[in-house]
Design a protein around this motif. Structure first.
Motif, PDB file in Angstrom:
ATOM      1  N   LEU A 280     -10.190   1.237  19.221  1.00  0.00           N
ATOM      2  CA  LEU A 280     -10.878   1.613  17.974  1.00  0.00           C
ATOM      3  C   LEU A 280      -9.817   1.982  16.936  1.00  0.00           C
ATOM      4  O   LEU A 280      -8.849   2.666  17.261  1.00  0.00           O
ATOM      5  CB  LEU A 280     -11.798   2.814  18.198  1.00  0.00           C
ATOM      6  N   ARG A 282      -9.272   3.680  13.061  1.00  0.00           N
ATOM      7  CA  ARG A 282      -9.984   4.412  11.999  1.00  0.00           C
ATOM      8  C   ARG A 282      -9.760   3.684  10.677  1.00  0.00           C
ATOM      9  O   ARG A 282      -8.618   3.497  10.239  1.00  0.00           O
ATOM     10  CB  ARG A 282      -9.475   5.856  11.919  1.00  0.00           C
ATOM     11  N   LYS A 283     -10.864   3.246  10.062  1.00  0.00           N
ATOM     12  CA  LYS A 283     -10.781   2.585   8.754  1.00  0.00           C
ATOM     13  C   LYS A 283     -11.753   3.275   7.816  1.00  0.00           C
ATOM     14  O   LYS A 283     -12.939   3.381   8.141  1.00  0.00           O
ATOM     15  CB  LYS A 283     -11.162   1.100   8.885  1.00  0.00           C
ATOM     16  N   LYS A 286     -13.815   5.902   9.401  1.00  0.00           N
ATOM     17  CA  LYS A 286     -14.714   5.572  10.516  1.00  0.00           C
ATOM     18  C   LYS A 286     -13.959   4.804  11.581  1.00  0.00           C
ATOM     19  O   LYS A 286     -13.107   3.962  11.264  1.00  0.00           O
ATOM     20  CB  LYS A 286     -15.859   4.687  10.009  1.00  0.00           C
ATOM     21  N   VAL A 288     -13.648   1.911  14.024  1.00  0.00           N
ATOM     22  CA  VAL A 288     -14.276   0.587  14.188  1.00  0.00           C
ATOM     23  C   VAL A 288     -13.544  -0.178  15.293  1.00  0.00           C
ATOM     24  O   VAL A 288     -12.337  -0.005  15.519  1.00  0.00           O
ATOM     25  CB  VAL A 288     -14.264  -0.234  12.874  1.00  0.00           C
ATOM     26  N   GLU A 289     -14.299  -1.018  15.979  1.00  0.00           N
ATOM     27  CA  GLU A 289     -13.714  -1.787  17.080  1.00  0.00           C
ATOM     28  C   GLU A 289     -12.658  -2.758  16.554  1.00  0.00           C
ATOM     29  O   GLU A 289     -12.809  -3.318  15.476  1.00  0.00           O
ATOM     30  CB  GLU A 289     -14.806  -2.560  17.823  1.00  0.00           C
ATOM     31  N   ALA A 290     -11.600  -2.947  17.361  1.00  0.00           N
ATOM     32  CA  ALA A 290     -10.526  -3.855  16.947  1.00  0.00           C
ATOM     33  C   ALA A 290     -10.047  -4.634  18.160  1.00  0.00           C
ATOM     34  O   ALA A 290     -10.343  -4.269  19.308  1.00  0.00           O
ATOM     35  CB  ALA A 290      -9.377  -3.045  16.355  1.00  0.00           C
TER      36      ALA A 290
END
Ligand code: FES
Length: 346
Positions: A280, A282-283, A286, A288-290
């Motif tokens: 995950l 942080r973007k 939040k 987000v899956e990567a």
């Protein structure tokens, strides 16, 4: 002089090491003697008295407490033995909860095996049956249940706690017909020094101590506990694609068949819906899956901003020795610092 003793059991000549009990010598040679309170991992105490045998020239003898002797002639069955065993078994089951259908140990119960082998007179039992104890089930422990209505006072749990775990959190309490297994002050098990290692649960021959979430696995896989660096051997049981059980491998060289609470009861995380299965990032505040490439590039780029004592590593006990070796090499050789530590136990 031979290092083995030769004796005869039921007409068969067998050999056993000095000090071996008749019971264990017989079982090692596939000669069955009914028994309940004896366990191969624990000292023998001779509580249940169902392991009686006849020794030539002696009265019926408790085989788990009698060491083999040179030239001994043992017989495991005759009418007198069977009658005495039956009476001893009756005394054990007088206060035992008979609701086998609703017992987690049903069909794996040593008492059921004994009852089938020795046979019981149901009418005699009904006539002698002691008043129901109706002890409330102790469900204070999050991982196992204690139902003293199913306990046969064999003391295996007491010895497992003392001899394997070195804890001594349970013992025989009260006296006479009220004797049972309990903790200091007759409190719930959660208020004792129990570490929930489960050594007693796994050895209980009846349904008095059972795992709280017992599910029969359809297959088991031999592996190593993932929790710390001890490397205890475990058999992980699965059913319907999910991990449902974990048991110790008896001859595991690192653990000798013991487990702690994590290895025995803590594998539920494998099926947890909250378990991270992708990185995950942080973007914009939040997570987000990567993909792995993106995540590792980001880590490499960020690590490049630090050097020497600005940086520190905390290695994980969940990694194996080789991974942790690489971790210290990376910390010292790449990041240029000795700032590395390790959570040796989880
Ligand atoms: Fe021998 Fe219980 S097994 S007395």
């Amino acid at each position: 002089m031979s290092e083995f003793i030769t004796l005869t059991i039921d007409g068969r000549e067998i050999k056993a090491a000095p000090g071996t009990s008749i019971l264990r010598a017989a079982l090692a040679n596939d000669i069955y003697i009914p028994h309940l309170c004896d366990h191969k991992d624990l000292t023998s105490v001779g509580i249940c008295r169902v392991c009686l045998v006849d020794i030539e020239g002696r009265r019926p003898t408790v085989s788990c407490m009698t060491p083999v002797e040179e030239g001994m002639v043992v017989s495991t069955a005759n009418e007198e033995l069977e009658q005495t065993r039956r009476m001893n078994l009756e005394l054990l089951v007088l206060n035992h909860d008979y609701d086998c259908q609703n017992c987690a140990q049903n069909n794996k119960c040593q008492l059921q095996e004994l009852t089938r082998f020795i046979g019981l007179d149901e009418d005699r039992i009904k006539a002698m049956r002691a008043p129901e104890l109706a002890d409330p089930i102790d469900d204070s422990n999050p991982y196992y249940l204690r139902d003293m209505n199913r306990c046969v006072r064999c003391g295996i749990c007491v010895r497992a706690c003392e001899e394997i775990q070195g804890d001594e959190c349970i013992d025989f309490v009260f006296r006479g017909i009220e004797t049972r297994i309990g903790v200091l002050g007759d409190k719930p098990i959660i208020d004792s020094t129990c570490t929930t290692c489960g050594e007693c649960v796994t050895r209980c021959p009846v349904g008095a101590l059972v795992p709280r979430h017992a599910v029969e696995p359809t297959y088991e896989v031999e592996t190593v506990c993932p929790f710390c660096g001890c490397g205890c051997g475990i058999l992980v049981g699965a059913r319907g694609g999910k991990v449902v059980s974990s048991t110790a491998i008896p001859d595991s060289p690192s653990s000798g068949g013991s487990l702690c609470v994590k290895g025995r009861f803590g594998l539920g995380f494998v099926n947890s819906p909250r378990r991270l299965t992708t990185p995950l990032i942080r973007k914009e505040g939040k997570l987000v899956e990567a993909g792995w490439d993106e995540a590792l590039s980001l880590v490499a780029e960020k690590l490049g901003r630090y050097k020497g004592s600005e940086y520190a590593t905390i290695a994980s006990a969940k990694c194996n020795v080789e991974d942790n070796y690489v971790m210290q090499k990376f910390t010292r050789a790449v990041m240029g610092t000795n700032n590395i530590d390790h959570c040796a136990r989880l």
